[in-house]
Design a protein around this motif. Structure first.
Motif, PDB file in Angstrom:
ATOM      1  N   ASP A  55       6.044   2.012  -1.369  1.00 23.23           N
ATOM      2  CA  ASP A  55       6.872   1.448  -2.432  1.00 23.23           C
ATOM      3  C   ASP A  55       6.517  -0.013  -2.638  1.00 23.23           C
TER       4      ASP A  55
ATOM      5  N   ILE B 201       6.571   5.080   4.227  1.00 20.38           N
ATOM      6  CA  ILE B 201       7.249   4.691   2.988  1.00 20.38           C
ATOM      7  C   ILE B 201       6.249   3.959   2.104  1.00 20.38           C
TER       8      ILE B 201
ATOM      9  N   THR C 149       5.122   1.128   6.350  1.00 19.95           N
ATOM     10  CA  THR C 149       5.102   0.902   4.915  1.00 19.95           C
ATOM     11  C   THR C 149       3.656   0.768   4.474  1.00 19.95           C
TER      12      THR C 149
ATOM     13  N   LYS D 217      12.755  -1.634   2.649  1.00 21.85           N
ATOM     14  CA  LYS D 217      12.059  -0.881   3.702  1.00 21.85           C
ATOM     15  C   LYS D 217      12.337  -1.471   5.082  1.00 21.85           C
ATOM     16  N   THR D 218      12.225  -2.786   5.208  1.00 18.67           N
ATOM     17  CA  THR D 218      12.491  -3.441   6.492  1.00 18.67           C
ATOM     18  C   THR D 218      13.964  -3.311   6.866  1.00 18.67           C
TER      19      THR D 218
ATOM     20  N   ASP E  25       4.475  -2.703   9.248  1.00 14.65           N
ATOM     21  CA  ASP E  25       4.618  -3.204   7.883  1.00 14.65           C
ATOM     22  C   ASP E  25       3.250  -3.375   7.236  1.00 14.65           C
TER      23      ASP E  25
ATOM     24  N   ARG F  29       9.577   7.484  -0.973  1.00 11.62           N
ATOM     25  CA  ARG F  29       9.713   6.266  -1.779  1.00 11.62           C
ATOM     26  C   ARG F  29      11.188   5.882  -1.781  1.00 11.62           C
ATOM     27  N   ILE F  30      11.466   4.582  -1.645  1.00 11.39           N
ATOM     28  CA  ILE F  30      12.852   4.118  -1.729  1.00 11.39           C
ATOM     29  C   ILE F  30      13.245   3.898  -3.182  1.00 11.39           C
TER      30      ILE F  30
END
Length: 331
Positions: free
Chosen positions: A58, A56, A161, A64-65, A121, A186-187
């Motif tokens: 972004d 991901i 991420t 994301k988490t 992360d 992408r979120i």
């Protein structure tokens, strides 16, 4: 590095429910904390069903988490989060052998990668040596340390991420690492109405939002979904279409590297999982077209350098779109 172990279920919750029902229950549960992002949740479930991994890219603070934690809680799985930094060592990820003074033997202490779902992360803030610690785990579901091999539990999903390469203190992910991710997503920011709901309903602290979630599937249910995805029918005509698209990417003057055979297999697997999530036991051409950009765009390299990473992504996606439009899909 922080780790959080989530409780496992004592038994299967799903019984004989159809795969589409299991997927719907999982997506609904995750959607309780990641609001307004059904497409992102669907892609995360597709990666899980296809035994793949998710990258991901972004900006911070878009969930994301939350997505990773909600997915793990929803299936009653173990979940570890690794904060990648410039001083993170491979042993922090994989584990280390420690001398036991009582026995005189070395005892292996598992690292954070030993979980069903691992959140890496800001993966590109760690140097390449640490990034490479994940390669064997992501590709072979095992870890080799001190001439010993340790299998990882299934399901196993790495959700990473990545900050933009234009940010200070980042190391670009090599092509071999990018190729291990089934999907890149992408979120993005929520729609105004969804952001309003978040302000009114969310505690604002991810741990409190996630604490409200109960498991709706078991780990065994996820394994059954993964097995079912591998049995989804994929015809020779669809295989010919995948080969044709891959060959066009390799011959395109706009790309210096096209889709590899591993990329073609990943595209097939993602299409099978997408069909399963839609309640079908066969792949349609539209499944391949829908999954093409998330699966293939990070596996090809533009022929000429560009000034910005975002521009590079747009150029690659445009080239892929032109190839898909030009080649006729099976009828």
């Amino acid at each position: 590095m922080s780790t959080t172990a989530l409780p496992r279920l004592d038994g299967a919750l799903a019984g004989s429910r159809a795969p589409a029902e299991l997927v719907a229950a999982l997506e609904t549960n995750v959607g309780r904390v990641l609001r307004g992002k059904p497409g992102v949740i669907r892609h995360a479930v597709i990666a899980l069903c296809a035994r793949g991994h998710l990258l991901i890219e972004d900006v911070p603070g878009v969930g994301k988490t939350t997505l990773a934690g909600a997915l793990a809680r929803s299936i009653g799985a173990s979940f570890h989060r690794i904060q990648f930094t410039s001083d993170l060592l491979p042993s922090d990820v994989l584990g280390v052998s420690v001398l036991d003074p009582k026995t005189g033997d070395f005892e292996f202490k598992p690292g954070a990668v030993f979980a069903n779902l691992v959140l890496a992360d800001e993966i590109n803030r760690a140097p390449p040596r640490t990034q490479s610690a994940l390669l064997e785990a992501m590709n072979d579901n095992q870890v080799s340390v001190d001439w010993r091999t340790f299998p990882l539990d299934r399901p196993f999903l790495v959700m990473a991420t990545q900050n933009s390469e234009e940010h200070y203190g980042t190391y670009p992910l090599p092509e071999s690492q990018m190729d291990r991710f089934l999907l890149r997503l992408r979120i993005d920011y929520p729609a105004p109405e969804d952001e309003r709901r978040i302000l009114l309903e969310s505690a604002g602290r991810p741990e409190e939002d996630l604490a409200r979630l109960a498991a709706v599937l078991s780990v065994a249910d996820v394994r059954r979904l993964q097995d079912a995805a591998e049995r989804v029918a994929f015809t020779p005509e669809l295989a010919d279409y995948v080969v044709a698209v891959a060959r066009e990417t390799r011959r395109s003057p706009h790309l210096s590297a096209g889709v590899s055979p591993r990329g073609a297999l990943a595209w097939r697997n993602a299409a099978r999982a997408a069909a399963l999530c839609d309640g079908r036991d066969y792949v349609l051409p539209d499944d391949l077209k829908t999954m093409a950009v998330p699966v293939l765009a990070h596996r090809v390299i533009p022929a000429s350098p560009v000034e910005a990473v975002a521009r590079s992504r747009q150029d690659v996606e445009r080239v892929l779109g032109e190839i898909l439009d030009r080649l006729p899909a099976p009828g």
